[in-house]
Each structure stands twice: as structure tokens, then as C-alpha cells.
Design an enzyme around this catalytic site. Structure first.
Site, mmCIF file in Angstrom:
data_model
loop_
_atom_site.group_PDB
_atom_site.id
_atom_site.type_symbol
_atom_site.label_atom_id
_atom_site.label_comp_id
_atom_site.label_asym_id
_atom_site.label_seq_id
_atom_site.Cartn_x
_atom_site.Cartn_y
_atom_site.Cartn_z
ATOM 1 C CG ASP A 1 3.156 -4.668 6.681
ATOM 2 O OD1 ASP A 1 2.547 -4.416 7.734
ATOM 3 O OD2 ASP A 1 3.900 -3.847 6.113
ATOM 4 C CG ASP B 1 3.797 -0.685 3.305
ATOM 5 O OD1 ASP B 1 2.692 -0.135 3.435
ATOM 6 O OD2 ASP B 1 4.498 -1.047 4.258
ATOM 7 C CD GLU B 2 -0.365 -2.327 5.667
ATOM 8 O OE1 GLU B 2 -1.377 -2.961 5.994
ATOM 9 O OE2 GLU B 2 0.018 -1.303 6.235
#
Length: 423
Positions: free
Chosen positions: A14, A117-118
Site C-alpha cells: 500500500d 496504489d495497492e
DNA sequence: TCTTCCATCACGT
DNA sequence: CTAACGACGTGATGGAAGA
């Protein structure tokens, strides 16, 4: 069942304050002496004058003032008067995201991008190549920091839920484990709201039942939960609270179940002509995306939000699956006419649902030469658009200046082109 | 009565 | 400042419609 019970090793990566971190990477790479926004109370936000004024990402210091993602900028500034707000740079963020994903794919072919973003990595089969899980995660974290210039949190466990919960522990630039045996100590004391999939609505209901921590939820009677929260949701979060999650790490189907496009208008619309212009713009992007993915839709839905934030949607089923902008547009206009009571509109959206592969779509094409021509025309438009950007071709009715719609179209440009290149 | 459809809500980034 | 709120996608739910 015994078959799949083998213990897995899952990482969840993350990016810390993703948009803000990436914005800093951009600024520092263009001016090494630029102020690092991560060291002050700051946020990436939308353009308030266009009524897109919400917090998209915040620095840790801004968070200390109580600034939260998604809240209106005005509210954030009230909490934190010296908040520095900068506009977003989406095309660059997508590049950063892709670089990170590529780096991470070196560690296992079993990965699942969860958002920009993960990402989840299933390290079960490859961890023996690297060694100790925590040490490996730390090494990954360092690599991203050194090679890409931003920090991440990595959560480590034996399933996705626990890995994700772990990556949410102390930030930034940290690795945490949350294996099942650690759940009572590390997860159960947390407030119920921090459990993945517990939003404000569920939180309220559970608090009314006297449940305040994840541990209390884990221990509570499942039947009681079912009665108050709905069957399937109750089972899901009860399992989550107990650290149970069998969901495999796998890249999700590249074909969506729905394709939508919506826009908050820079000012309210209350006349039919302008509303239709916006619909056309929205149908253009939706149609182009359907064609890019070689899928057809059999359902069209128009969504409206009025000036009082009241939402409404109406949908219709198509006799014939389509990927045509003009068909989408005709349907959208009909729907709009059916249910819009002319209250001023703040947001308009078009959504195409009931998606199916287009491999058998040829059949009806030969029946109708006019349709065939239309389709070819749209294909050509798509090609040119991919080459030169979405603004290079506009429909005739579009050429009359209309700032409301122009913004809707140009805002999507980079995103759409990027998506097309991904496929 | 059982299924499907529709509109809305909730949730995540 | 007396506020002034994104753009998606997914899935569940409960009532209506249909068979």
C-alpha cells in the site's frame, strides 16, 4: 476442501498517501530543492471552482489535524487553516503506479492489483527464493523507496484480509505481520470501523448492538448479526473479524461488469439541450471503452444528482446488445426525458451494464448496412482518438462552445489513453 | 411461488 | 464563508413485475 487448506503467504503493498507521495516525486525530480509536501500539512485536492473540491490525499501532518480523504476542501481548511493544497497530476501517478507494479511482479507471477496504489502478492510459491518473509518484505520496501522515491507499507499474513489489515498498521514506510495467531493481540482491540468493509452505516448498526471493537464482533452471535445487517454481509464481516478469508489472489477479469462515466458539472444544468450535450459526451467515452474492450452492453442507465444532492437513476434493457455511441446516446436521452423533472442537475452519469463479449455481434450487422457504416465510423474515430487524444475529434453538435462539457471531455483524456495502452 | 428486474444504498479506492 | 461534497466499480437488498 482439505485440498486447498495449505497455508499461504500473502503480501499487501500500500503506497503511503499515494497521490501526495507521487506528487512529491514529480516535484522533486523537476526541482531537487522543491519543498517536500510530505513534511508539512498538505493535501492533493480537486479544483473547488469546478466543484471538484475534495481531499484526494493528505500528508501525515494534515491527518493529525483531522483532515480525511474525501472530505470537502473547505471543511479540511477549517480543521487545518495552514493546509497547503495542490492540484493532481493523474497521468504521472499512473506512471508511478505502473513502475511499482512492474517491480513487484518480479517477486511472483501470482498478483492482484487492487487499486491504483495497492496490490496483493501471493508469495507462497516463490518465498523460498528470497528467504524470511519479513526480511523479504523489508527489502521490497527499501527497493521501492530507493528506486522509485516513495514509501510503502507492506502487510504480511496468510490471507488477503489480514495482509490488508496489517498494511494499515503504523505508517509510513513500515512492514507488519498479522498472522492468525496474532489476531487477538493486534486486531481484536481495534475499533470496529477499522475492519475492512465496515463503513459508517454498518458501524452505526453494530454500535447500537453494543459492539465497539473487532474482538467483540468476532465473539458475537452470528444470528444476531444476520438479523440486523443482512445475511451475507453478516457472515462476511464475522469471518473477517475472526481473521478468516479464503479469497484467492488472482487478477480480476479484465472485462468489467459495467462501464460508467459521470461528471460533476461546473455549474448546475436545468435545460434540456445542455443536459443532452453532457449525455453525448458521457456516451462517447463509455462507447469508446466498450469498443476498446470488444464488449457489448444490453443495459443503459442514466444517473442524476440534483442540486440538493438527491440521487436518482433509471435504466432500460436493450433488445440488441450494442457498443455504439449513438445507440447509447439515444437511450440516454429517452431515459432522461422519462424521469428528469427539470430540477437543476449537479451531476450526470451514464452507465452501460449487462456486458457480454462481442464475438457474435456480426450477425445483425449484415442486415443493416446503415448500422454497419455507423460502426465503422465509430471505429475510425476510436483509432484517431487513441492516436491523438480524445479532444482531436468532436461531433458537430459539440463544436459550439460549451465549457460545461469541454471540461468533462478533457478531464478524462489521460486516463482513457492510459487504459487503452494497458490492454 | 419463484425468478428477474429495477432503484437505491453501501462499500472500497 | 453564513458550509457547500469525486469518479469510479462491485455487490446486496427489498419491492415490483412477470410467469
Amino acid at each position: 476442501m482439505e485440498h486447498g487448506d495449505r497455508e499461504r503467504l500473502i503480501f499487501h503493498i500500500d503506497v503511503n498517501s499515494a497521490f501526495l507521495s507521487w506528487e512529491c516525486v514529480y516535484r522533486l525530480s523537476h526541482d531537487p530543492d522543491a519543498l517536500d509536501l510530505r513534511t508539512i500539512p498538505s493535501a492533493v485536492g480537486g479544483d473547488a471552482s469546478m466543484r471538484h473540491g475534495i481531499v484526494l490525499a493528505k500528508s501525515p501532518l494534515a491527518r493529525k489535524y483531522g483532515v480525511t480523504t474525501g472530505e470537502p476542501l473547505a471543511q479540511a481548511r477549517r480543521k487545518c487553516p495552514n493546509l497547503t493544497v495542490v492540484p493532481s497530476r493523474f497521468d504521472f501517478y499512473i506512471k508511478c503506479s505502473r513502475r511499482m507494479m512492474e517491480l513487484l511482479e518480479e517477486y511472483t507471477p501470482d498478483h492482484e492489483k487492487f487499486s491504483i496504489d495497492e496490490i496483493f502478492l501471493d508469495m507462497t510459491e516463490t518465498i523460498h527464493l528470497f528467504g524470511d518473509p519479513l526480511a523479504t518484505a523489508s527489502q521490497i520496501r527499501e527497493r521501492i523507496k530507493n528506486e522509485l522515491g516513495f514509501t510503502v507499507n507492506i502487510g504480511i499474513s496468510s490471507n488477503k484480509l489480514l495482509a490488508k489489515m496489517a498494511s494499515d498498521f503504523e505508517k509510513p514506510d513500515r512492514c507488519h505481520t498479522l498472522f492468525p495467531h496474532e489476531v487477538p493481540g493486534k486486531m481484536w482491540p481495534l475499533p470496529i470501523r477499522e475492519l475492512f468493509f465496515v463503513g459508517s452505516a454498518a458501524q452505526k448498526k453494530m454500535e447500537a448492538l453494543g459492539l465497539h471493537t473487532i474482538g467483540q464482533l468476532a465473539a458475537c452471535d452470528l444470528e444476531l448479526l444476520k438479523a440486523h445487517l443482512g445475511r451475507s454481509y453478516a457472515v462476511l464481516i464475522h469471518q473477517y473479524a475472526n481473521g478468516v478469508d479464503e479469497d484467492p489472489v488472482e487478477e480480476r477479469d479484465p472485462v468489467n461488469k459495467a462501464y460508467g462515466n459521470s461528471i460533476t458539472l461546473s455549474r448546475d444544468i436545468s435545460d434540456h439541450d445542455n443536459a443532452c450535450q453532457v449525455l453525448l459526451s458521457l456516451c462517447e467515452t463509455v462507447g469508446a471503452r466498450l469498443r476498446a474492450d470488444h464488449v457489448l452492453c444490453s443495459n443503459v442507465c442514466v444517473e442524476l444528482r440534483d442540486w440538493e444532492f438527491k440521487n436518482q437513476s433509471h435504466q432500460m434493457t436493450l433488445a440488441e446488445p450494442t457498443d455504439s455511441t449513438s445507440v447509447l446516446y439515444e437511450c440516454s436521452c429517452r431515459l432522461l426525458k422519462d424521469f428528469w423533472d427539470m430540477t437543476p442537475l449537479r451531476l450526470m452519469g451514464v452507465r452501460a451494464g449487462k456486458i457480454a463479449d462481442d464475438s457474435f455481434s456480426q450477425i445483425s450487422l449484415f442486415d443493416d448496412p446503415g448500422l454497419l457504416k455507423k460502426k465503422e465510423f465509430e471505429k475510425t474515430v476510436d483509432k484517431i482518438r487513441n492516436k491523438y487524444g480524445i479532444d482531436s475529434i468532436k461531433r458537430a453538435s459539440f463544436l459550439q462552445k460549451d465549457s460545461i462539457v469541454d471540461h468533462a471531455a478533457s478531464k478524462k483524456k489521460h486516463l482513457n489513453r492510459q487504459e487503452d495502452m494497458d490492454r
